[in-house]
Design a protein around this motif. Sequence first.
Motif, PDB file in Angstrom:
ATOM      1  N   ASP A  43     -61.069  -8.267  48.808  1.00  0.00           N
ATOM      2  CA  ASP A  43     -59.816  -8.354  49.240  1.00  0.00           C
ATOM      3  C   ASP A  43     -58.991  -7.152  48.361  1.00  0.00           C
ATOM      4  O   ASP A  43     -59.157  -7.223  47.141  1.00  0.00           O
ATOM      5  N   GLU A  44     -58.476  -6.014  49.080  1.00  0.00           N
ATOM      6  CA  GLU A  44     -57.793  -5.120  48.371  1.00  0.00           C
ATOM      7  C   GLU A  44     -56.795  -5.535  47.516  1.00  0.00           C
ATOM      8  O   GLU A  44     -56.642  -5.056  46.417  1.00  0.00           O
ATOM      9  N   LEU A  45     -56.153  -6.769  47.755  1.00  0.00           N
ATOM     10  CA  LEU A  45     -55.160  -7.209  46.822  1.00  0.00           C
ATOM     11  C   LEU A  45     -55.864  -7.883  45.504  1.00  0.00           C
ATOM     12  O   LEU A  45     -55.166  -8.463  44.677  1.00  0.00           O
ATOM     13  N   ASP A  46     -57.040  -8.177  45.566  1.00  0.00           N
ATOM     14  CA  ASP A  46     -57.770  -8.537  44.495  1.00  0.00           C
ATOM     15  C   ASP A  46     -58.577  -7.588  43.915  1.00  0.00           C
ATOM     16  O   ASP A  46     -59.441  -7.775  42.969  1.00  0.00           O
ATOM     17  N   GLY A  47     -58.083  -6.506  43.826  1.00  0.00           N
ATOM     18  CA  GLY A  47     -58.755  -5.348  43.030  1.00  0.00           C
ATOM     19  C   GLY A  47     -57.529  -4.656  42.402  1.00  0.00           C
ATOM     20  O   GLY A  47     -56.362  -4.800  42.877  1.00  0.00           O
ATOM     21  N   PRO A  48     -57.716  -3.668  41.652  1.00  0.00           N
ATOM     22  CA  PRO A  48     -56.574  -3.048  40.757  1.00  0.00           C
ATOM     23  C   PRO A  48     -55.700  -2.455  41.525  1.00  0.00           C
ATOM     24  O   PRO A  48     -54.501  -2.365  41.452  1.00  0.00           O
ATOM     25  N   ARG A  49     -56.105  -1.700  42.685  1.00  0.00           N
ATOM     26  CA  ARG A  49     -55.184  -0.632  43.528  1.00  0.00           C
ATOM     27  C   ARG A  49     -54.189  -1.709  44.277  1.00  0.00           C
ATOM     28  O   ARG A  49     -52.998  -1.286  44.333  1.00  0.00           O
TER      29      ARG A  49
END
Length: 407
Positions: A43-49
């Motif tokens: 999930d993008e929201l579970d990465g730094p960005r």
Amino acid sequence: MQTELAPEFKNTPEGREAEAILRKCVHCGFCTATCPTYQLLGDELDGPRGRIYLIKQVLEGKPPTQSTQLHLDRCLTCRNCETTCPSGVQYGHLVDIGRKIVEDKVPRQPADKALRWALKEGLNSPLFAPAMKLGQAVRGLLPAKLKAKVPEPRPAGAWPQRTHARKMLMLAGCVQPAMAPNINSATARVLDAAGIQVVIAPDAGCCGAIKFHLNDHEGGRAQMRANIDAWWPQVEKGEVEAIVMNASGCGVTVREYGHMLKDDSAYAEKAARISALTRDLSELLPDIAPTLKPRVKPPSGLVAYHPPCTLQHGQKLRGGVEKHLRTLGFDVQVAQNESHLCCGSAGTYSVLQPELSYKLRDRKLGHLNQLQPSAIVSANIGCITHLQSGSEVPVRHWVELLDGAMR
């Protein structure tokens, strides 16, 4: 990255720092490739960005939600992304700021709130040591989840009694003396053999990381100031040449006292001096290894080394432990696969996010066990305890391995 802070953050120290960090991010996405939670969840929201986007939105005035809080909570603060980032984004500082703002705006469920309070107040409480001793006494009767948090009791061994001209302060730590007392005494014995006397200031306590990373920033800073006060008389008089850390989680925090207290006029200068004096134990190896080598008789068998995130990403110290242990005759190997990834311990993360934490632990142990080691060593009490909870191979601090080979 362009951003326009909301009025409530615009002229605050945290707002200015966050804006400067955000402006360095070019959103290239390199960080997602080395983020453990992104690899697990996709999930993008579970990465730094993605988390940077969430923090940016909050700083620009968008109300945070429980979903915002969850994605920030899932971050291990392993800072692998900082090692990967080509733009030098200080993500660790940014996520600390973002989490605190969200914590103040989003109410937690009562059970979650109570657990976090118990962790930040209990782990550095004087009651922790007797509670751990009791837990170890009845360890065989404990449920599996609780048993995993209670290591088997191990004797500390004798503390050296010699005095030396060379002296270094050492932080005993809050949980380490109760959970693995031999780490501190082994450190003292190894340094004693190299002609260095370890000094522990009795009034120094928790480094402040537990409270700070659980969003009690003022509580964490109070502990930092207390440690500075405890160390300062010997530092000011020039009686010690360094402050040595044998827990990399504490080390990375003390190394950042200068940053954490930069806006405190009474402590900023002292904090910067303390940070400058702080050394991880492994940084002493180039100096002491030649003296120790004639006394070391390494055991047979391969030793697998797990470099903690707080050492390789937080303090940017990579390769030193294994290199110098090899010069002392140990057969030390690092797993070829994913040695840069977090083991899932991450301070209180294994308690607050157990499902993700244990997936990362088992993934890490899978790589380490491929080496068929006789022992696993690391450099942080959290990693050691966490890995041992899932390993049949003994997991120790590397200084205990060295101490045993000398004796």
